[in-house]
Enzyme design. Structure first.
Site, PDB file in Angstrom:
ATOM      1  N   ASP A  18      38.211  38.492  36.868  1.00 40.76           N
ATOM      2  CA  ASP A  18      39.331  38.300  35.944  1.00 40.76           C
ATOM      3  C   ASP A  18      38.795  37.659  34.669  1.00 40.76           C
ATOM      4  O   ASP A  18      38.210  36.572  34.708  1.00 40.76           O
ATOM      5  CB  ASP A  18      40.385  37.403  36.603  1.00 40.76           C
ATOM      6  CG  ASP A  18      41.714  37.423  35.863  1.00 40.76           C
ATOM      7  OD1 ASP A  18      41.813  38.100  34.834  1.00 40.76           O
ATOM      8  OD2 ASP A  18      42.653  36.748  36.328  1.00 40.76           O
ATOM      9  N   ASP A  25      42.105  43.507  31.942  1.00 38.79           N
ATOM     10  CA  ASP A  25      41.232  42.341  32.051  1.00 38.79           C
ATOM     11  C   ASP A  25      40.921  41.903  33.474  1.00 38.79           C
ATOM     12  O   ASP A  25      40.314  40.841  33.665  1.00 38.79           O
ATOM     13  CB  ASP A  25      41.838  41.168  31.283  1.00 38.79           C
ATOM     14  CG  ASP A  25      43.190  40.729  31.818  1.00 38.79           C
ATOM     15  OD1 ASP A  25      43.830  41.525  32.532  1.00 38.79           O
ATOM     16  OD2 ASP A  25      43.606  39.600  31.520  1.00 38.79           O
ATOM     17  N   GLU A  26      41.293  42.681  34.479  1.00 39.70           N
ATOM     18  CA  GLU A  26      40.937  42.281  35.841  1.00 39.70           C
ATOM     19  C   GLU A  26      40.822  43.496  36.746  1.00 39.70           C
ATOM     20  O   GLU A  26      41.432  44.534  36.513  1.00 39.70           O
ATOM     21  CB  GLU A  26      41.949  41.282  36.419  1.00 39.70           C
ATOM     22  CG  GLU A  26      43.348  41.806  36.562  1.00 39.70           C
ATOM     23  CD  GLU A  26      44.277  40.805  37.238  1.00 39.70           C
ATOM     24  OE1 GLU A  26      43.881  40.171  38.246  1.00 39.70           O
ATOM     25  OE2 GLU A  26      45.421  40.669  36.756  1.00 39.70           O
TER      26      GLU A  26
END
Length: 388
Positions: free
Chosen positions: A6, A101-102
Site C-alpha cells: 500500500d 495505490d495498493e
C-alpha cells in the site's frame, strides 16, 4: 504467502516528490473549496489537523486555513501506478490491484527464484523507493486480510510480518475500528453492543451481529478470527473487475458522489483495456450509513471497454438509487463483468461513429498518460470535477 503493498498517501506523496517545497506543509489533493470540492488525498502534515480523504475541501480549509490545495493529476498518478505494478510483476504474475495505490501479491511460488516472501517484500519496497522516490507499507501474511491488516498497522513506511501462529495474539487487542470495512458508523454500532476489540468480536454471539449487519456480520467475525480464504485473482483471470472506496465520513453530496463514481469508472475502464477485456454488465454498489448495501446492475447490448459507455450505464444506477434525502453513503463501488470472448465488436449503423470516436479518445488518453504523465489529457467532466 501473500503480500499487501500500500503506497503511503499516494497522490499527496507524488505531489510532495515533484514539488519539494511542499514537504512538511499541510497539503491535500482535491477539488475547489469554493465549489463543493472533496479531498482525494491528504499528506501526513494535513492529517495532523484531522483532515482526511472524502472530507469536503471547504471543511479541510476551515480546519487548516493555510492548507495547500492541489488539483488532481489522475493521468500522472496512473502512470506512476503502472510503474509500481511493473515492479510487482517482476516477482509474481499473481497481482490483484485494489486501486491505483495498493495491491495483493501471491508470492507462494516465487521463493525458488527470489527467496522467501519476507525477502521479496523488502526488495519490492526498496525498488519502489529507488526508482520512484516513494514509500510503501508492506504486510506479509498467510492470507489477504492478515496481510492488509499488517500493512496498515505499519504505516507509514512500514514492514510487518504476521505468521499463522502469532496472528490471533496480534489481532485480539486491536480496536474494531481497525477491521477492514468498519468505519465510524460501524464502530459506533459495535461499541453499543459492548464490542470494542477483535477479541470481543470473535467471541460475540451471532444473533445481535446478524440483526445489525446481516450476513456481513458473520464475515466480520471470521476476519476477526484471522480467517480469509479468498485467493489473489489477477485481472486477466477475474470474472469481474472492480474498484470501491469506503469514505472516512458519510457523503450526502450528490455532486461529490458523481465525482467519485467517475473516478472509479475511469480506473476500471483503464484496467479493462490494459488486460484486453470488454464487459457487458455494469454494477454499482452503494452502502448507506445504516449499513444497508445494494448492488444494481445494467447489461449493455454488447460488451465494451469504452469509458464513456461504462459511465453512461453506471451513472443512472447511482442516481436512481440515492434517496431524495439520503442518510449518507459510506461506500461506493463500480465493477464490470460478463467479459467478452466473442471477437471484435459488431458494427452498429447509427452508434458506430460515436463509439469509434470514444475508443480513439480512450486509446490516445491511455497512451499519453503512460508516455507523458504530467502532460496527460483529462476529459472535460474530470476537469470539471477537479475544480468543483
Amino acid at each position: 504467502m501473500i503480500l499487501h503493498i500500500d503506497m503511503d498517501a499516494f497522490y499527496a506523496s507524488i505531489e510532495e516528490r515533484d514539488r519539494p517545497g511542499l514537504r512538511d506543509k499541510p497539503m491535500v489533493v482535491g477539488g475547489n473549496p469554493h465549489k463543493r470540492g472533496v479531498v482525494a488525498a491528504a499528506n501526513y502534515a494535513a492529517r495532523s489537523y484531522g483532515i482526511h480523504s472524502a472530507m469536503p475541501t471547504a471543511q479541510a480549509k476551515h480546519l487548516c486555513p493555510h492548507l495547500v490545495v492541489l488539483p488532481p493529476r489522475h493521468g500522472y498518478y496512473a502512470q506512476v501506478a503502472q510503474h509500481i505494478r511493473d515492479i510487482f510483476h517482476r516477482y509474481t504474475p499473481l497481482v490483484e490491484p485494489l486501486s491505483l495505490d495498493e495491491a495483493f501479491l501471491d508470492v507462494t511460488h516465487s521463493h525458488r527464484l527470489f527467496g522467501e516472501p519476507v525477502d521479496i517484500g523488502r526488495r519490492i519496497k526498496r525498488e519502489i523507493r529507488a526508482e520512484l522516490q516513494l514509500t510503501a507499507s508492506v504486510g506479509v501474511a498467510p492470507n489477504k486480510f492478515l496481510a492488509k491488516t499488517a500493512s496498515e498497522a505499519g504505516k507509514p513506511d512500514g514492514f510487518l510480518v504476521l505468521d499463522a501462529a502469532g496472528a490471533q495474539a496480534f489481532l485480539d487487542p486491536l480496536p474494531v475500528s481497525k477491521l477492514w470495512g468498519v468505519g465510524k458508523a460501524g464502530n459506533r454500532h459495535l461499541q453499543k453492543l459492548g464490542i470494542h476489540t477483535f477479541s470481543d468480536l470473535r467471541t460475540a454471539p451471532c444473533a445481535p451481529l446478524d440483526e445489525l449487519f446481516g450476513s456481513w456480520g458473520r464475515q466480520l467475525q471470521e476476519l476477526a478470527r484471522g480467517r480469509d480464504d479468498r485467493p489473489v485473482v489477477p485481472d486477466h483471470k477475474a470474472k469481474s473487475i472492480s474498484h470501491e472506496t469506503t469514505f472516512a465520513e458519510d457523503i450526502t453530496d450528490v455532486v461529490a458522489l458523481r465525482g467519485w463514481l467517475l473516478d472509479l469508472t475511469r480506473q476500471v475502464a483503464a484496467r479493462l483495456r490494459r488486460n484486453q477485456l470488454r464487459g457487458r454488465t455494469v454494477h454499482v454498489k452503494i452502502r448507506f450509513s445504516n449499513f444497508r448495501t445494494i448492488t444494481r446492475s445494467y447489461t449493455l447490448a454488447q460488451s465494451t471497454d469504452v469509458t464513456q459507455e461504462l459511465w453512461n450505464a453506471g451513472l443512472p444506477l447511482l442516481m436512481r438509487n440515492l434517496p431524495l434525502h439520503t442518510r449518507g453513503v459510506r461506500l461506493l463501488g463500480f465493477s464490470v463483468s460478463g467479459f467478452a470472448a466473442d471477437g471484435p465488436r459488431q458494427a452498429d449503423l447509427f452508434s458506430e461513429p460515436a463509439t469509434i470516436k470514444q475508443t480513439r479518445l480512450d486509446t490516445v488518453s491511455d497512451w499519453i498518460h503512460a508516455r507523458f504523465g504530467p502532460a496527460s489529457l483529462a476529459r472535460a467532466a474530470e476537469l470539471m470535477h477537479a475544480t468543483e
